[in-house]
Enzyme design. Structure first.
Site, PDB file in Angstrom:
ATOM      1  CG  ASN A  58      -0.319  -0.058   2.534  1.00 38.08           C
ATOM      2  OD1 ASN A  58       0.719  -0.678   2.705  1.00 38.08           O
ATOM      3  ND2 ASN A  58      -0.929   0.573   3.521  1.00 38.08           N
ATOM      4  CB  ILE A  59       1.740   3.633  -2.294  1.00 42.50           C
ATOM      5  CG1 ILE A  59       2.627   2.427  -2.615  1.00 42.50           C
ATOM      6  CG2 ILE A  59       2.526   4.945  -2.431  1.00 42.50           C
ATOM      7  CD1 ILE A  59       3.016   2.304  -4.082  1.00 42.50           C
ATOM      8  CD  GLU A  60      -1.435   4.855   4.457  1.00 39.73           C
ATOM      9  OE1 GLU A  60      -0.940   5.702   5.229  1.00 39.73           O
ATOM     10  OE2 GLU A  60      -2.160   3.915   4.843  1.00 39.73           O
ATOM     11  CD  GLU A  84      -5.441  -5.992  -1.093  1.00 40.58           C
ATOM     12  OE1 GLU A  84      -4.823  -4.909  -0.973  1.00 40.58           O
ATOM     13  OE2 GLU A  84      -6.264  -6.397  -0.269  1.00 40.58           O
TER      14      GLU A  84
HETATM   15  N1  THU Z   1      -5.163  -1.525   2.687  1.00 45.11           N
HETATM   16  C1  THU Z   1      -4.580  -2.374   1.797  1.00 45.11           C
HETATM   17  O1  THU Z   1      -3.508  -2.082   1.234  1.00 45.11           O
HETATM   18  N2  THU Z   1      -5.208  -3.545   1.520  1.00 45.11           N
HETATM   19  C2  THU Z   1      -6.330  -4.000   2.165  1.00 45.11           C
HETATM   20  O2  THU Z   1      -6.733  -5.123   1.933  1.00 45.11           O
HETATM   21  C3  THU Z   1      -7.040  -3.115   3.083  1.00 45.11           C
HETATM   22  C4  THU Z   1      -6.434  -1.778   3.316  1.00 45.11           C
HETATM   23  C5  THU Z   1      -4.449  -0.291   3.043  1.00 45.11           C
HETATM   24  C6  THU Z   1      -5.005   1.004   2.510  1.00 45.11           C
HETATM   25  C7  THU Z   1      -4.474   1.995   3.520  1.00 45.11           C
HETATM   26  O3  THU Z   1      -3.169   2.389   3.148  1.00 45.11           O
HETATM   27  C8  THU Z   1      -4.389   1.213   4.811  1.00 45.11           C
HETATM   28  O4  THU Z   1      -4.427  -0.155   4.441  1.00 45.11           O
HETATM   29  C9  THU Z   1      -5.483   1.506   5.806  1.00 45.11           C
HETATM   30  O5  THU Z   1      -6.726   1.386   5.230  1.00 45.11           O
END
Ligand code: THU
Length: 137
Positions: A42-44, A55
């Site tokens: 995940n990249i925020e 994913e």
């Molecule tokens: N997130 C994912 O990368 N995959 C998931 O299955 C659920 C949530 C991430 C998005 C965000 O960066 C963080 O988790 C909190 O929601």
């Protein structure tokens, strides 16, 4: 590639997470029918909505490399450094999976101790799709 090995890849990918806002480090490992594996994290973003899940990072890396047939994805996440909570794919990621995968596509959701196994149709029943669309199966 065993299910446990795919989960190991997802755990390794979580280490690359850029998640200073949620403190959730998520990793995914996507297994293609041809045996190749694409990982993602995940990249925020400070503006929040540009955030992308692990994913989708894995899927978009694979699609942009020309892959089109997918068998299974493993997902693992840590909140505040602890890997005891399942990170089930969000609705947007499920819809992206539905674009490129059949209903029997396998989704492994792992914690440190265990994992659960689903099909895409378990997690996204009554899927929206356009009959005879380009990428649909
Ligand atoms: N997130 C994912 O990368 N995959 C998931 O299955 C659920 C949530 C991430 C998005 C965000 O960066 C963080 O988790 C909190 O929601």
């Amino acid at each position: 590639m065993t299910e446990k090995d795919l989960i190991k890849n997802a755990k390794a990918a979580a280490k690359m997470s850029y998640s200073p806002y949620s403190n959730c480090r998520v990793g995914a490992a996507l297994l293609c029918d041809n045996g190749r594996i694409y990982t993602g994290c995940n990249i925020e973003n400070a503006s929040f909505s540009p955030t992308v899940c692990a994913e989708r990072t894995a899927f978009f890396k694979a699609i942009s490399d020309g892959e089109g047939e997918f068998k299974m994805i493993a997902v693992y996440g840590e909140k505040d450094g602890k890997g005891d909570t399942p990170f089930y794919p969000c609705g947007v990621c499920r819809q992206v999976m539905a674009e490129f995968c059949g209903s029997d596509f396998t989704i492994l959701v792992a914690t440190d101790d265990d994992y659960e196994k689903f099909t895409l149709s378990d997690l996204l029943p009554h899927t929206f799709s356009i009959e005879k669309g380009v990428a649909l199966k």
